[in-house]
Write a protein that holds these residues in place. Structure first.
Motif, short mmCIF file in Angstrom:
data_model
loop_
_atom_site.label_atom_id
_atom_site.label_comp_id
_atom_site.label_asym_id
_atom_site.label_seq_id
_atom_site.Cartn_x
_atom_site.Cartn_y
_atom_site.Cartn_z
N GLN A 284 0.80 -1.23 0.05
CA GLN A 284 0.25 0.02 -0.03
C GLN A 284 0.92 1.34 -0.16
OE1 GLN A 284 -3.28 -0.58 -0.35
NE2 GLN A 284 -2.48 -2.80 -0.46
N ALA A 285 2.09 1.21 0.93
CA ALA A 285 2.89 2.23 0.79
C ALA A 285 3.63 2.61 -0.33
CB ALA A 285 3.75 2.28 2.07
N ALA A 286 4.08 1.63 -0.90
CA ALA A 286 4.85 1.61 -2.03
C ALA A 286 4.14 2.24 -3.45
CB ALA A 286 5.11 0.25 -2.70
N SER A 287 2.73 2.25 -3.35
CA SER A 287 1.82 2.61 -4.34
C SER A 287 1.83 4.22 -4.26
CB SER A 287 0.32 2.05 -4.27
OG SER A 287 -0.16 2.53 -3.23
N VAL A 288 2.11 4.59 -3.00
CA VAL A 288 2.05 6.13 -3.01
C VAL A 288 3.77 6.67 -2.62
CG1 VAL A 288 -0.30 6.56 -2.61
CG2 VAL A 288 1.25 6.04 -0.68
N GLY A 289 4.59 5.75 -2.85
CA GLY A 289 6.02 6.42 -2.52
C GLY A 289 6.46 6.35 -1.10
N LEU A 290 5.80 5.70 -0.45
CA LEU A 290 6.12 5.64 1.02
C LEU A 290 6.84 4.53 1.76
CD1 LEU A 290 3.13 7.47 2.47
CD2 LEU A 290 5.11 8.32 1.55
N ASP A 291 7.72 4.66 2.73
CA ASP A 291 8.31 3.49 3.33
C ASP A 291 7.56 3.32 4.45
OD1 ASP A 291 10.49 3.69 1.15
OD2 ASP A 291 11.87 4.50 2.57
N VAL A 292 7.60 1.91 4.85
CA VAL A 292 7.27 1.40 6.09
C VAL A 292 8.37 0.98 7.11
CG1 VAL A 292 5.73 -0.51 7.06
CG2 VAL A 292 5.03 0.67 5.23
N LEU A 293 8.32 1.33 8.16
CA LEU A 293 9.47 1.01 9.10
C LEU A 293 9.18 0.02 10.41
CD1 LEU A 293 11.17 4.45 9.67
CD2 LEU A 293 11.45 2.73 7.80
N ILE A 294 10.13 -0.90 10.78
CA ILE A 294 9.74 -1.66 11.76
C ILE A 294 10.82 -1.55 12.78
CG2 ILE A 294 8.23 -3.38 10.74
CD1 ILE A 294 10.79 -5.12 10.56
N GLU A 295 10.43 -1.43 14.26
CA GLU A 295 11.67 -1.09 14.97
C GLU A 295 11.67 -2.04 16.50
OE1 GLU A 295 12.23 2.79 18.32
OE2 GLU A 295 10.38 2.19 17.73
N PRO A 296 12.91 -2.45 16.52
CA PRO A 296 13.09 -3.42 17.61
C PRO A 296 13.17 -2.62 18.76
CG PRO A 296 14.84 -3.80 15.92
CD PRO A 296 14.13 -2.36 15.62
N GLN B 227 14.14 -8.83 5.20
CA GLN B 227 14.54 -9.75 4.18
C GLN B 227 13.87 -10.78 3.78
OE1 GLN B 227 18.49 -10.48 6.14
NE2 GLN B 227 19.41 -10.09 4.17
N ALA B 228 12.92 -11.34 4.83
CA ALA B 228 11.94 -12.26 4.36
C ALA B 228 10.58 -11.77 3.48
CB ALA B 228 11.44 -12.81 5.78
N VAL B 229 10.29 -10.48 4.09
CA VAL B 229 9.11 -9.93 3.31
C VAL B 229 9.61 -9.61 1.87
CG1 VAL B 229 7.64 -7.84 3.32
CG2 VAL B 229 8.10 -9.09 5.37
N GLY B 230 10.70 -8.86 1.64
CA GLY B 230 11.22 -8.65 0.46
C GLY B 230 10.95 -7.53 -0.21
N ALA B 231 10.29 -6.61 0.53
CA ALA B 231 9.48 -5.38 -0.14
C ALA B 231 10.68 -4.26 -0.04
CB ALA B 231 8.28 -4.77 0.57
N PRO B 232 11.03 -3.60 -1.00
CA PRO B 232 12.31 -2.75 -0.85
C PRO B 232 11.85 -1.44 -0.19
CG PRO B 232 11.31 -2.71 -3.28
CD PRO B 232 10.77 -4.04 -2.51
N ASN B 233 10.70 -1.16 0.07
CA ASN B 233 10.20 -0.06 0.81
C ASN B 233 10.04 -0.43 2.40
OD1 ASN B 233 7.71 -1.54 0.10
ND2 ASN B 233 6.83 0.63 0.43
N LEU B 234 10.20 -1.47 2.79
CA LEU B 234 10.28 -2.07 4.17
C LEU B 234 11.59 -1.88 4.98
CD1 LEU B 234 8.26 -3.05 6.63
CD2 LEU B 234 9.08 -5.46 5.81
N LYS B 235 11.70 -1.15 5.90
CA LYS B 235 13.00 -0.93 6.31
C LYS B 235 13.12 -0.91 7.79
CE LYS B 235 14.48 1.69 2.27
NZ LYS B 235 14.95 3.09 1.82
N VAL B 236 14.22 -0.81 8.62
CA VAL B 236 14.19 -0.76 9.94
C VAL B 236 14.39 0.51 10.61
CG1 VAL B 236 15.66 -1.77 11.91
CG2 VAL B 236 15.20 -3.15 9.68
N GLN B 237 13.75 0.94 11.46
CA GLN B 237 14.02 2.02 12.35
C GLN B 237 14.87 1.70 13.29
OE1 GLN B 237 10.37 4.08 13.28
NE2 GLN B 237 10.84 4.25 15.26
#
Length: 270
Positions: A132-144, A166-176
């Motif tokens: 959903q975020a990629a369709s509007v050019g945004l990143d999604v972050l996850i945080e330990p 890495q498992a999800v494999g979406a280029p716009n999913l990143k780590v906070q």
């Protein structure tokens, strides 16, 4: 020197929320982040950003019932529809606020559940949100988040977060990468930064002094060294200042503790 973003959920609590934007700008911040914008209209927040020349760099998707102790929905069985509805609301706010990234909190482990049993659901929710975020050019972050401040949180360590990305494999999913939580759980911050920043999977960095979570010039981390390291590693994103001012929520409390920022700005201007 890194670009710093004031976390308006934790800083400037001596002011009403919508007045914190002016206070942050007056102290030299050019960007802001916070936990949740939803008690306020996106247009009112956007007006504050525009009036004070601030960039919105991060906020969180709805976490469930925060007041009841919930800390995210992404790993919770049976809450998929609520997760999607909340993320859609976050996307609407991000559009109005021109915010490039949204943090999705994983949630607390339900009683009797294991991380492994919840992993397929967590990854599926993240894959959907990233699409959903990629369709509007945004990143999604996850945080330990460390187990001392938030016992039972699904995501605790950097390796776990990066394995998820890495498992999800979406280029716009990143780590906070919150260096406060990382220091509490793992330490060895310089080597962690050297390991993970070159991967391109770190989407945002946050700081606070350890162990009390006060200003970064207090505690066991040499942040002058860390800031220089970030420069050396080519990090060009923002560094979120997500700490509790040690002077508390009194007039001048946050500003009085910003000697570390003024010193950093002086070094940057040399």
């Amino acid at each position: 020197m890194p670009q710093f973003a004031a976390n308006l959920s934790m800083l400037y609590q001596e002011h009403a929320f919508l007045d914190r934007f002016a206070a942050a700008a007056a102290d030299g911040f050019t960007a802001v982040e916070y936990l949740f914008p939803y008690p306020f209209s996106a247009s009112d927040i956007a007006a504050q950003l525009q009036q004070h020349g601030l960039k919105q760099v991060l906020f969180n998707a709805p976490p469930g019932d925060w007041d009841a102790g919930e800390r995210g929905l992404a790993c919770l069985p049976g809450r998929e529809a609520e997760f999607r509805q909340g993320f859609a609301q976050a996307l609407d706010y991000a559009h109005t606020l021109a915010c490039p990234r949204i943090h999705v909190m994983a949630g607390l482990l339900p009683a009797g559940s294991s991380r492994e049993s919840l992993r397929p659901l967590y990854e599926a929710n993240l894959a959907w949100a990233a699409a959903q975020a990629a369709s509007v050019g945004l990143d999604v972050l996850i945080e330990p988040i460390n187990t001392r401040d938030m016992p039972g949180f699904y995501l605790n360590r950097q390796a776990q977060a990066h394995a998820t990305v890495q498992a999800v494999g979406a280029p716009n999913l990143k780590v906070q990468m919150d260096l406060y939580h990382c220091q509490v759980m793992e330490g060895d911050l310089a080597m962690k930064l050297r390991q993970y920043l070159p991967t391109g999977r770190v989407g945002h960095i946050q700081i606070a002094g350890v162990p009390e979570r006060h200003e970064p010039d207090m505690g066991e981390i040499n942040f002058a060294y860390v800031f220089a390291l970030l420069d050396g590693l080519g990090y060009t994103g923002h560094v979120g200042c997500e700490y509790r001012p040690r002077r508390g929520a009194v007039p001048g409390g946050t500003s009085a503790g910003l000697g570390w920022l003024r010193q950093a700005q002086q070094l940057q201007n040399k």
